[in-house]
Structure formats: C-alpha cells, structure tokens
Design a protein around this motif. Structure first.
Motif, PDB file in Angstrom:
ATOM      1  N   PHE A 144       0.825  -1.213   0.000  1.00 32.62           N
ATOM      2  CA  PHE A 144       0.000   0.000   0.000  1.00 32.62           C
ATOM      3  C   PHE A 144       0.857   1.260   0.000  1.00 32.62           C
ATOM      4  N   ALA A 145       2.002   1.224   0.694  1.00 34.61           N
ATOM      5  CA  ALA A 145       2.914   2.374   0.651  1.00 34.61           C
ATOM      6  C   ALA A 145       3.427   2.571  -0.777  1.00 34.61           C
ATOM      7  N   ALA A 146       3.798   1.468  -1.421  1.00 35.09           N
ATOM      8  CA  ALA A 146       4.300   1.559  -2.791  1.00 35.09           C
ATOM      9  C   ALA A 146       3.212   2.074  -3.731  1.00 35.09           C
ATOM     10  N   ALA A 147       1.985   1.584  -3.550  1.00 38.88           N
ATOM     11  CA  ALA A 147       0.882   2.012  -4.412  1.00 38.88           C
ATOM     12  C   ALA A 147       0.592   3.501  -4.219  1.00 38.88           C
ATOM     13  N   ALA A 148       0.583   3.954  -2.962  1.00 38.64           N
ATOM     14  CA  ALA A 148       0.327   5.379  -2.695  1.00 38.64           C
ATOM     15  C   ALA A 148       1.453   6.231  -3.270  1.00 38.64           C
ATOM     16  N   CYS A 149       2.679   5.739  -3.158  1.00 43.30           N
ATOM     17  CA  CYS A 149       3.837   6.486  -3.667  1.00 43.30           C
ATOM     18  C   CYS A 149       3.745   6.656  -5.183  1.00 43.30           C
ATOM     19  N   ALA A 150       3.418   5.541  -5.873  1.00 41.94           N
ATOM     20  CA  ALA A 150       3.332   5.610  -7.335  1.00 41.94           C
ATOM     21  C   ALA A 150       2.257   6.610  -7.760  1.00 41.94           C
ATOM     22  N   ARG A 151       1.143   6.629  -7.039  1.00 41.66           N
ATOM     23  CA  ARG A 151       0.054   7.535  -7.411  1.00 41.66           C
ATOM     24  C   ARG A 151       0.406   8.990  -7.085  1.00 41.66           C
ATOM     25  N   ALA A 152       1.037   9.187  -5.915  1.00 34.00           N
ATOM     26  CA  ALA A 152       1.419  10.556  -5.547  1.00 34.00           C
ATOM     27  C   ALA A 152       2.483  11.095  -6.510  1.00 34.00           C
ATOM     28  N   ALA A 153       3.397  10.221  -6.917  1.00 40.04           N
ATOM     29  CA  ALA A 153       4.453  10.658  -7.826  1.00 40.04           C
ATOM     30  C   ALA A 153       3.865  11.069  -9.175  1.00 40.04           C
ATOM     31  N   ALA A 154       2.749  10.426  -9.551  1.00 39.11           N
ATOM     32  CA  ALA A 154       2.089  10.771 -10.815  1.00 39.11           C
ATOM     33  C   ALA A 154       1.084  11.901 -10.604  1.00 39.11           C
ATOM     34  N   ASP A 213      -1.630  11.896  -9.003  1.00 35.95           N
ATOM     35  CA  ASP A 213      -3.010  11.446  -9.138  1.00 35.95           C
ATOM     36  C   ASP A 213      -3.444  10.770  -7.845  1.00 35.95           C
ATOM     37  N   LEU A 214      -4.170  11.524  -7.011  1.00 33.61           N
ATOM     38  CA  LEU A 214      -4.595  10.986  -5.723  1.00 33.61           C
ATOM     39  C   LEU A 214      -6.017  10.424  -5.771  1.00 33.61           C
ATOM     40  N   SER A 215      -6.573  10.274  -6.976  1.00 28.53           N
ATOM     41  CA  SER A 215      -7.974   9.866  -7.086  1.00 28.53           C
ATOM     42  C   SER A 215      -8.216   8.470  -6.516  1.00 28.53           C
ATOM     43  N   ASP A 216      -7.176   7.658  -6.466  1.00 28.07           N
ATOM     44  CA  ASP A 216      -7.282   6.285  -5.960  1.00 28.07           C
ATOM     45  C   ASP A 216      -7.131   6.179  -4.441  1.00 28.07           C
ATOM     46  N   LEU A 217      -6.753   7.248  -3.780  1.00 32.02           N
ATOM     47  CA  LEU A 217      -6.359   7.099  -2.371  1.00 32.02           C
ATOM     48  C   LEU A 217      -7.506   6.626  -1.478  1.00 32.02           C
ATOM     49  N   LEU A 245      -7.759   3.000  -1.957  1.00 36.54           N
ATOM     50  CA  LEU A 245      -6.673   2.323  -1.236  1.00 36.54           C
ATOM     51  C   LEU A 245      -7.021   2.195   0.248  1.00 36.54           C
ATOM     52  N   ALA A 246      -7.594   3.255   0.824  1.00 38.15           N
ATOM     53  CA  ALA A 246      -7.943   3.213   2.250  1.00 38.15           C
ATOM     54  C   ALA A 246      -9.007   2.137   2.514  1.00 38.15           C
ATOM     55  N   VAL A 247     -10.003   2.046   1.625  1.00 41.85           N
ATOM     56  CA  VAL A 247     -11.059   1.031   1.779  1.00 41.85           C
ATOM     57  C   VAL A 247     -10.465  -0.372   1.645  1.00 41.85           C
ATOM     58  N   GLU A 248      -9.567  -0.543   0.670  1.00 43.72           N
ATOM     59  CA  GLU A 248      -8.928  -1.843   0.469  1.00 43.72           C
ATOM     60  C   GLU A 248      -8.071  -2.234   1.672  1.00 43.72           C
ATOM     61  N   LEU A 249      -7.393  -1.248   2.259  1.00 40.50           N
ATOM     62  CA  LEU A 249      -6.555  -1.545   3.429  1.00 40.50           C
ATOM     63  C   LEU A 249      -7.426  -1.904   4.642  1.00 40.50           C
ATOM     64  N   ASP A 250      -8.530  -1.178   4.814  1.00 39.52           N
ATOM     65  CA  ASP A 250      -9.486  -1.534   5.878  1.00 39.52           C
ATOM     66  C   ASP A 250      -9.958  -2.983   5.711  1.00 39.52           C
ATOM     67  N   ALA A 251     -10.252  -3.373   4.457  1.00 37.43           N
ATOM     68  CA  ALA A 251     -10.768  -4.726   4.195  1.00 37.43           C
ATOM     69  C   ALA A 251      -9.725  -5.792   4.526  1.00 37.43           C
ATOM     70  N   ARG A 252      -8.450  -5.412   4.505  1.00 38.55           N
ATOM     71  CA  ARG A 252      -7.365  -6.346   4.820  1.00 38.55           C
ATOM     72  C   ARG A 252      -6.986  -6.322   6.292  1.00 38.55           C
ATOM     73  N   THR A 253      -7.724  -5.565   7.102  1.00 35.81           N
ATOM     74  CA  THR A 253      -7.399  -5.415   8.522  1.00 35.81           C
ATOM     75  C   THR A 253      -8.655  -5.700   9.339  1.00 35.81           C
ATOM     76  N   PRO A 254      -8.948  -6.989   9.609  1.00 38.61           N
ATOM     77  CA  PRO A 254     -10.199  -7.305  10.315  1.00 38.61           C
ATOM     78  C   PRO A 254     -10.287  -6.691  11.715  1.00 38.61           C
ATOM     79  N   ILE A 264      -0.191   4.654   3.651  1.00 35.67           N
ATOM     80  CA  ILE A 264      -0.535   5.611   2.596  1.00 35.67           C
ATOM     81  C   ILE A 264       0.236   6.914   2.808  1.00 35.67           C
ATOM     82  N   VAL A 265       0.327   7.363   4.060  1.00 30.60           N
ATOM     83  CA  VAL A 265       1.121   8.564   4.336  1.00 30.60           C
ATOM     84  C   VAL A 265       2.590   8.298   3.993  1.00 30.60           C
ATOM     85  N   MET A 266       3.077   7.108   4.352  1.00 30.79           N
ATOM     86  CA  MET A 266       4.475   6.773   4.057  1.00 30.79           C
ATOM     87  C   MET A 266       4.729   6.833   2.551  1.00 30.79           C
TER      88      MET A 266
END
Lengths: 276, 223
Positions: free
Chosen positions: B59-69, B71-75, B78-87, B126-128
């Motif tokens: 998720f850090a890598a994904a956020a980094c790639a999007r921020a570098a481009a 384009d934060l539209s996916d963030l 990403l947060a919803v997907e990370l929540d889903a991976r953290t029961p 995501i912040v990282m």
C-alpha cells in the motif's frame, strides 16, 4: 456430464481434471426461493438438500433454496482445476451446505491444483454457506480463490475452516483467498498461506503452533449504523467488526473440533437470527 | 541512487512520528506466552513481515506511485482496500493513529500540499507512500521504508518486553535484510496493479491478540 476433452487441453498434466459447476437461485411465488440452475460437473456434484443442522438466517425454513455440494471424486488433486459459479438472484435465499470435508491431495508430477468459487448475491438476496473444512494434505499444492460480490442490501453468512494436514502429518502448500465486496467496494479480503513454500506462518504473529484456522463472516445491511462491538472471547478467537456492516469471527485452534467449537461460540455472541 | 539519504530519513525509527509507542504486536504475543525466546522472536518477526509487512509495503508503494504521478484519485479506494485487509478494528485504529502522526511530522519537517489532501485519519502506509514521493523516492523505497521501520520498531521493543541480548536481536534484523529487500520488490510490483489485486495475507493471531491487548489494564506499548 463431465467431458474431459472439453475442459482439458491435451498439454495439461496427466490425469488432471477440470470442472465448472453452476448454481443459481431465484425468487419464486409467495416469497419462496427456488433453484434456478443446478449444473454439476466432474467432481463438483450439486444436489438439492434438506436442513442438516442449525442454520443462521434461514433458520431451517422450508421455503428457501437449499443445495449440498458433494465430491464426485477424490481431490482436488494436483493439476485439477475446479470452478464453481453461484448466482443468488434478487430477493432469494440460498443455503449452500457441504456433504464432507474437502481433502486436497498432491497429484502426479507435483502440479498445483486450483479451485475458484465466484458468488454474486443480488439485491435483497441472502447467501448462507456452511462450508466443511478444507484439509491440506502433506505435499499438496493448492490455491483456493473465493470471490463474493454482494449487492449493498444483500445478507451473507459464511464459514471457512482450513486444516494444516491430516492427523499427524505436515501440511502441504496451501493458499486461500477470500475477498468480499459490497456494492463494488472491498469489505473483507484475507489470504491464508501455509506449507513448506511459505514463511512465517508458524510464528506467533500468524498461526503459531495451531493446526486449524477458520473464520465466520456475517454481513447485514441493518448493521450500517451500528455494527456489533469487538469481542475477543477466547485467547485464540475474536469477533471483530469490519469497516462496513459486517463482522469477522476469526479463530485458530490445535484441531478441527476445537476450531468449530470456537467459531460456534463466536456466532452465539451475535443476536438472532445469527445465533442458533 | 541519488536519494538514498532521504530513504534513511524516512525509515529511521528516530523520526518523531510516534512509532516508539508501539511494539507491532510483540507485547501481546509475549503476554500470551507465544514468544518466549530468540527463536520465537525471529519467527514472530518473519511472520509479521510476510503478512502485515507485505500489505503495508504494497500500500505504501501504491500510494507512492500515485502521488508521484500527481493522481490521488485512488487514495480513498486504497484506504477502503486496506481496511478490508485489517479485520481488527484496533489495528485499523493503530494504522490511522500512526498515519496521522507521520503526516503531522512530515508536514512540519518537509511541508507539501499533498499531505493536506490525505484527509483526517490516513493510514500509515498511505502517508508513508506519499511522504516517499514528496521526498523524490520511488515505490520500492516507500515499501522498504515502512517494512524497515515497522520491523526494527517491533524488534527494538523486545528489549523492554523480554530478557534479551541486544546483539541477538540485531542479528535477527541482519538475517532479515534479504527478506525485506525481496518483500519490497514484491510490493513494488504489486503496486502497479489495481488496488483490489494488492496482496492480502492475513495474520489471525495478530488480529486476535490486538483486541485482547487493547483491553488490558497494564501495558507498556499502545499496540
């Protein structure tokens, strides 16, 4: 009927089978549910069935669609490729039971086996899946992939249990992913990996010394405003609210029986119609 | 290669972003008697890196790639997907607490408008990722930074939780360096795909132990 020439290209592993079964339910007269499609294939045998035990949500009602999945052959064995596609039509209730545990075995030549289960639960529909354990036998190499797409107002109850080998044997390589989306957004996505090809699962962060791992996932749109509170009810089991209107009950245990008991305790912490 | 010092800055446990208050699940594991010696600690850290570590780094890598481009539209996805991976709700909260603290630190240390765009309680990975992009680092760097920070933080807490020789603890970290490099590479590859396809390895005992830990009266670490 199973037709190996249709599914299985000539270059596949020797003796490997592929199967694609299809199941659907739909709303019938007076709010009852009936089976739409019931297509068994190869080892995946689907049969109409009757209630065989406590049933969350459906509460043994006679007017829901009830189907049992049975194994037509041993396995899956290495090289096998199974798919099960399920559609729970708008407003209907489908209860999927399983006749026995699924023993995943190695095949000739060490090829991997794969099972993909895809479930769509339409508006106002209810899906109850009471799966029996999957046993990852020594030297198996299996990938299990379950994808469930829920409509925003669909209800769901499912149980999954995985055993690390038969009694007294080391587990084979096993990976199981369960991904649930609701209205297209991710609600729950967890993969469990174990076996000689994976690292770290035997440590205290993942499974420890336990030989059985499982969960119950319940989704109810009525929980949108107030999802049940977190409750760690045993040293190795907890009920946890998800970020959406659902709960995950997760447990690890030394064996299948104690895992089932832990999961039942967790379900009983939920009020009816879940508790049975 | 020219941004190596920025990577060291981000991965340094002395970055004032609150990481020192967390044991990464080690305290609950020690309390439950599941980690009692160096071998248990090493298995714990490997299991954690292969599960929560891989998720955080992807998720850090994904956020980094999007921020570098830019384009934060996916963030939000990403947060919803990370929540889903953290029961565990407790671990979701810890991730957002640490994210908020990291954003506060980075906004002060190295101000950038992207930090304000992260919402009230962004997840730590995501912040990282965004911080890495702002410092001119790439997705693999972001993945490595969070893997290293989380791993060394948990290892360091061992000194307060168990009778350990600090050299033994660092020997584990040294043995794990190849693994962290490999995981960061895996995370960077995964980050190129859709958010829903990011890895989701679960850690049931960590989720269960985190919920017990939150309810304990006496604890040294927040998680």
């Amino acid at each position: 009927m199973y037709d190996s020439s249709r599914h299985n290209p000539a270059h596949g592993p020797i003796g490997a089978m592929s199967a694609r079964a299809v199941l659907s339910s739909e709303l019938g007269p007076k709010g009852s549910s009936r089976i739409g499609t019931l297509r068994s294939d190869g080892s995946l045998v689907l049969r109409k069935s009757n209630p065989k035990g406590p049933e969350p949500l459906a509460r043994r009602r006679p007017d829901v669609a009830r189907v049992a999945l049975a194994a037509g052959t041993a396995g899956p064995l290495g090289g096998d490729d199974y798919a099960l596609d399920i559609l729970v039509g708008a407003g209907s209730t489908l209860v999927l039971q399983e006749v026995s545990a699924m023993l995943v075995l190695p095949g000739l030549g060490g090829a991997g086996s794969h099972m993909a289960i895809s479930v769509t639960v339409e508006a106002g529909a209810t899906f109850v899946w009471l799966a029996e354990p999957i046993i990852a036998a020594h030297r198996c190499n299996h990938r299990h992939d379950v994808r469930i797409a829920l409509a925003p107002d669909a209800r769901m109850f499912l149980r999954e249990e995985m055993l690390l080998g038969r009694h007294g044997e080391a587990a084979g390589d096993f990976a199981s992913r369960l991904r649930i989306t609701r209205g297209g957004a991710a609600l729950y996505d967890q993969q469990i990996d174990f076996g000689p090809a994976s690292d770290g699962w035997g440590g205290a962060a993942v499974l420890g010394q336990n030989r059985a791992v499982g969960s119950v996932i319940a989704v109810d749109p009525d929980w949108t405003d107030a999802v049940p509170a977190a409750l760690p009810y045993d040293e190795t089991a907890a009920l946890t609210p998800l970020a959406g209107p659902g709960v995950a009950i997760g447990a690890v245990a030394p064996d299948s029986l104690s895992l089932r008991r832990l999961l039942i305790r967790g379900v009983n912490e939920l009020a009816p119609p879940w508790a049975t | 290669m020219e941004r190596q010092a920025a990577l060291l800055l981000l991965a340094d446990g002395r970055l004032p972003a609150g990481g020192y208050a967390h044991s990464g699940g080690l305290e609950p594991a020690v309390t439950a008697g599941r980690v009692a010696d160096m071998a248990g600690l090493e298995k714990f850290l490997i299991g954690r890196a292969e599960t929560a570590g891989l998720i955080a780094s992807a998720f850090a890598a994904a956020a980094c790639a999007r921020a570098a481009a830019d384009d934060l539209s996916d963030l939000e996805t990403l947060a919803v997907e990370l929540d889903a991976r953290t029961p565990s709700p407790e671990l979701r909260k810890v991730s957002r607490d640490l994210g908020r603290q990291l954003r506060r630190a980075m906004s002060s240390i190295h101000p950038h408008p992207l930090f304000a765009a992260l919402g009230d309680a962004p997840h730590q990975p995501i912040v990282m990722g965004v911080a890495a992009a702002v410092l001119g680092l790439g997705p693999r760097d972001a993945a490595l930074a969070i893997l290293h920070e989380n791993n060394s933080g948990a290892a360091a807490s061992a000194a307060k939780l168990m009778r350990v020789d600090p050299f033994d603890v660092h020997a584990i970290l040294a043995r794990m360096t190849t693994r962290l490099d490999a995981l960061a590479g895996q995370a960077a590859v995964a980050a190129e795909g859709a958010p829903g396809d990011l890895p989701s390895p679960g850690a049931p005992l960590s989720d269960i132990a985190a919920e017990h830990h939150r309810r304990r009266d006496v604890r040294l670490f927040a998680s």
